[in-house]
Design an enzyme around this catalytic site. Structure first.
Site, PDB file in Angstrom:
ATOM      1  N   GLU A 267       0.790  -1.006  -0.057  1.00 39.95           N
ATOM      2  CA  GLU A 267      -0.023   0.009   0.104  1.00 39.95           C
ATOM      3  C   GLU A 267       0.923   1.121   0.103  1.00 39.95           C
ATOM      4  O   GLU A 267       2.117   1.222   0.657  1.00 39.95           O
ATOM      5  CB  GLU A 267      -0.925  -0.077   1.365  1.00 39.95           C
ATOM      6  CG  GLU A 267      -1.689  -1.327   1.107  1.00 39.95           C
ATOM      7  CD  GLU A 267      -2.935  -1.215   2.186  1.00 39.95           C
ATOM      8  OE1 GLU A 267      -3.523  -2.066   2.209  1.00 39.95           O
ATOM      9  OE2 GLU A 267      -2.764  -0.131   2.779  1.00 39.95           O
TER      10      GLU A 267
ATOM     11  N   CYS B 104       3.539   8.266   1.541  1.00 40.89           N
ATOM     12  CA  CYS B 104       4.114   7.334   2.441  1.00 40.89           C
ATOM     13  C   CYS B 104       4.353   5.960   1.585  1.00 40.89           C
ATOM     14  O   CYS B 104       3.426   5.363   1.232  1.00 40.89           O
ATOM     15  CB  CYS B 104       3.371   7.141   3.360  1.00 40.89           C
ATOM     16  SG  CYS B 104       3.833   5.905   4.548  1.00 40.89           S
TER      17      CYS B 104
ATOM     18  N   CYS C  40       7.373  -7.498   6.561  1.00 40.23           N
ATOM     19  CA  CYS C  40       8.568  -6.988   7.307  1.00 40.23           C
ATOM     20  C   CYS C  40       9.018  -7.876   8.136  1.00 40.23           C
ATOM     21  O   CYS C  40       8.305  -8.786   8.733  1.00 40.23           O
ATOM     22  CB  CYS C  40       8.264  -5.703   8.098  1.00 40.23           C
ATOM     23  SG  CYS C  40       9.601  -4.849   8.779  1.00 40.23           S
TER      24      CYS C  40
ATOM     25  N   CYS D  53       8.180  -5.801  15.113  1.00 43.13           N
ATOM     26  CA  CYS D  53       7.747  -4.826  16.264  1.00 43.13           C
ATOM     27  C   CYS D  53       6.389  -5.137  16.794  1.00 43.13           C
ATOM     28  O   CYS D  53       5.547  -5.597  16.120  1.00 43.13           O
ATOM     29  CB  CYS D  53       7.812  -3.389  15.767  1.00 43.13           C
ATOM     30  SG  CYS D  53       9.407  -2.940  15.071  1.00 43.13           S
TER      31      CYS D  53
ATOM     32  N   CYS E  26       3.172  -3.513  15.588  1.00 41.70           N
ATOM     33  CA  CYS E  26       2.811  -3.149  13.946  1.00 41.70           C
ATOM     34  C   CYS E  26       2.117  -4.470  13.423  1.00 41.70           C
ATOM     35  O   CYS E  26       2.585  -5.466  13.438  1.00 41.70           O
ATOM     36  CB  CYS E  26       4.246  -2.941  13.515  1.00 41.70           C
ATOM     37  SG  CYS E  26       4.144  -2.729  11.817  1.00 41.70           S
TER      38      CYS E  26
ATOM     39  N   SER F 203      12.985   5.969   7.006  1.00 40.35           N
ATOM     40  CA  SER F 203      12.514   5.890   8.486  1.00 40.35           C
ATOM     41  C   SER F 203      12.829   4.465   8.652  1.00 40.35           C
ATOM     42  O   SER F 203      12.698   3.470   7.932  1.00 40.35           O
ATOM     43  CB  SER F 203      10.963   5.910   8.599  1.00 40.35           C
ATOM     44  OG  SER F 203      10.669   5.583   9.781  1.00 40.35           O
TER      45      SER F 203
ATOM     46  N   CYS G 107      -1.146   5.185  10.013  1.00 38.40           N
ATOM     47  CA  CYS G 107      -0.204   4.405  10.088  1.00 38.40           C
ATOM     48  C   CYS G 107      -0.231   2.934  10.872  1.00 38.40           C
ATOM     49  O   CYS G 107      -1.033   2.703  11.716  1.00 38.40           O
ATOM     50  CB  CYS G 107       0.772   5.429  10.991  1.00 38.40           C
ATOM     51  SG  CYS G 107       2.139   4.838  11.261  1.00 38.40           S
TER      52      CYS G 107
HETATM   53  N1  SAH Z   1      10.299   0.025   9.261  1.00 39.07           N
HETATM   54  C1  SAH Z   1      10.500   1.377   9.372  1.00 39.07           C
HETATM   55  C2  SAH Z   1       9.013   1.920   8.553  1.00 39.07           C
HETATM   56  C3  SAH Z   1       7.768   1.356   9.450  1.00 39.07           C
HETATM   57  S1  SAH Z   1       6.426   2.373   9.455  1.00 39.07           S
HETATM   58  C4  SAH Z   1      10.340   1.865  10.544  1.00 39.07           C
HETATM   59  O1  SAH Z   1      10.444   1.199  11.579  1.00 39.07           O
HETATM   60  O2  SAH Z   1      10.708   3.363  10.912  1.00 39.07           O
HETATM   61  C5  SAH Z   1       6.445   3.929  10.112  1.00 39.07           C
HETATM   62  C6  SAH Z   1       6.186   4.281  11.613  1.00 39.07           C
HETATM   63  O3  SAH Z   1       4.917   3.703  11.996  1.00 39.07           O
HETATM   64  C7  SAH Z   1       7.190   3.319  12.442  1.00 39.07           C
HETATM   65  O4  SAH Z   1       7.590   4.350  13.376  1.00 39.07           O
HETATM   66  C8  SAH Z   1       6.445   2.358  13.163  1.00 39.07           C
HETATM   67  O5  SAH Z   1       6.832   1.804  14.424  1.00 39.07           O
HETATM   68  C9  SAH Z   1       4.979   3.053  13.267  1.00 39.07           C
HETATM   69  N2  SAH Z   1       3.927   2.209  13.648  1.00 39.07           N
HETATM   70  C10 SAH Z   1       3.883   0.854  13.168  1.00 39.07           C
HETATM   71  N3  SAH Z   1       2.541   0.362  13.674  1.00 39.07           N
HETATM   72  C11 SAH Z   1       1.793   1.303  14.257  1.00 39.07           C
HETATM   73  C12 SAH Z   1       0.665   1.522  15.172  1.00 39.07           C
HETATM   74  N4  SAH Z   1      -0.110   0.213  14.996  1.00 39.07           N
HETATM   75  N5  SAH Z   1       0.428   2.519  15.443  1.00 39.07           N
HETATM   76  C13 SAH Z   1       1.211   3.533  15.567  1.00 39.07           C
HETATM   77  N6  SAH Z   1       2.222   3.364  14.651  1.00 39.07           N
HETATM   78  C14 SAH Z   1       2.805   2.457  14.252  1.00 39.07           C
END
Ligand code: SAH
Length: 372
Positions: A98, A111, A118, A122, A125, A204, A347
């Protein structure tokens, strides 16, 4: 008898200038053709060689025989009431990714995704829960900006710029797909292509330290760090890659990256607020300590809930309070407002269907069933 196999056409969409020049040299053409073709593709959004009117007919015919300009297939597009646009693009192999465009005044922030799924897992996420399929190629990454701009049919590209900023905050960990992402970054920043400035293009990362160290050799783009926790104990739990590259190592690497840039730049520190987990006063105090000496601004992201995540979003008051603690500590702190809610573009909700190559999505589903 030898079997005749046709070699696949070369997709020019993902080729940065140096590679395109080398390609033209290889086929016996002048390198300046690369410049012309780049402008047609990226500045004018042309994918048909016949529209490239400053290129001779014979060269166009030659190019049509051996190359192509093919962006990823858009299977879904939605425009939110607030102007946010979201696309689902299907990649060869079947999985989807997406891309989201968030307009704000005269800015348009795209974005983009860098991987299908991934590998980092985390804990909060939703992409992580789907496991990992594969890296996106350069053309699949650049194809996202190509398609996004193409959706603004009929605009005068010399006057209007729907995409002014790019953030690698979609699906995937960009620094685990280093070469393809850097080629894409390079192309997006090239004046012959999209001309996105280094301050408006942000990679990021969850903190892949060796790749941050390598980044300065190939780009001067901006950087965002997904920190989410102010101490190693908590961060190991939320962002498991921290066990490999703990906070102090990560901070040193980011400082080095910034000090190697030709201008004064700040890193963005992303901090997803999880109610009761990382949003207390002690966390704000620790964060202020941890960030000492790092030129940065903090972006708070209230957790975007998804089913069975096990986390809760803090209230608006709790978010504001956390913001105040950091502001009082001397840090410019913004709160990311949720946009495109009605089309699920927030996000962490960039949920394409991932054909998982790891067993993680299966484990997650089993765990959900146990907990239900
Ligand atoms: N792998 C990269 C890009 C990830 S997405 C990174 O870790 O930076 C971008 C941001 O959204 C990251 O900071 C990620 O931790 C955050 N994110 C992921 N899932 C989320 C959620 N459910 N709620 C809020 N932020 C989230």
């Amino acid at each position: 008898m030898t079997e005749v196999t046709s070699t696949p056409r070369k997709n020019l969409l993902g080729m940065p200038k140096a590679k395109l020049e080398a390609f033209f040299a290889e086929i016996g053409e002048k390198p300046f053709r690369a410049k012309q073709v780049m402008q047609w593709i990226h500045q004018y959004g042309v994918s048909d060689f016949d529209e490239m009117t400053n290129i001779s007919k014979s060269l166009r015919t030659k190019l049509k025989g051996i190359c192509e300009i093919t962006p990823p297939e858009v299977t879904y597009q939605n425009i939110s009431a607030d102007g946010t646009r979201k696309w689902v693009m299907r990649m060869p192999g079947g999985s989807s990714i997406e891309t989201v465009l968030i307009p704000e005044g005269n800015r348009g922030t795209l974005c983009v995704s860098s991987q299908i799924g991934c590998a980092l897992d985390c804990s909060f996420c939703s992409t992580g829960k789907q496991g990992f399929n594969r890296n996106l190629s350069t053309e699949e990454i650049v194809g996202q900006i190509f398609n996004a701009i193409a959706s603004f049919e009929g605009i005068d590209r010399n006057k209007e710029r729907p995409v002014t900023n790019v953030v690698f905050m979609g699906m995937g960990e960009p620094l685990l797909n280093f070469d393809n992402v850097m080629d894409a970054v390079n192309l997006m920043m090239d004046d012959l292509a999209y001309g996105i400035s280094k301050r408006r293009l942000t990679v990021s990362t969850a903190g892949v330290v060796p790749a941050i160290d390598k980044m300065s050799e190939v780009t001067d783009a901006s950087i965002a760090i997904s920190l989410h926790a102010p101490n190693d104990e908590l961060r190991n739990e939320l962002v498991p890659v921290n066990k490999k590259y703990p906070i102090d190592v990560l901070m040193t690497s980011v400082k080095n990256y910034l000090s190697g840039l030709p201008d004064k730049r700040k890193a963005t520190i992303e901090y997803t607020l999880l109610a009761g987990v990382n949003d207390r006063k002690e966390h704000a105090q620790q964060l202020i300590e941890v960030l000492k000496g790092l030129p940065c601004k903090i972006n708070l992201i209230p957790f975007n809930p998804f089913p069975h995540s096990g986390y809760k979003k803090p209230s608006n008051n709790e978010v504001r309070r956390f913001q105040e603690w950091l502001t009082e500590g001397g840090y410019i702190t913004t709160v990311r407002t949720t946009r495109g809610d009605d089309i699920d573009a927030a996000c962490g909700q960039l949920v394409g269907r991932v054909d998982d190559r790891t067993k993680r999505s299966e484990r997650y589903i089993n765990m959900r069933q146990v907990n239900e």
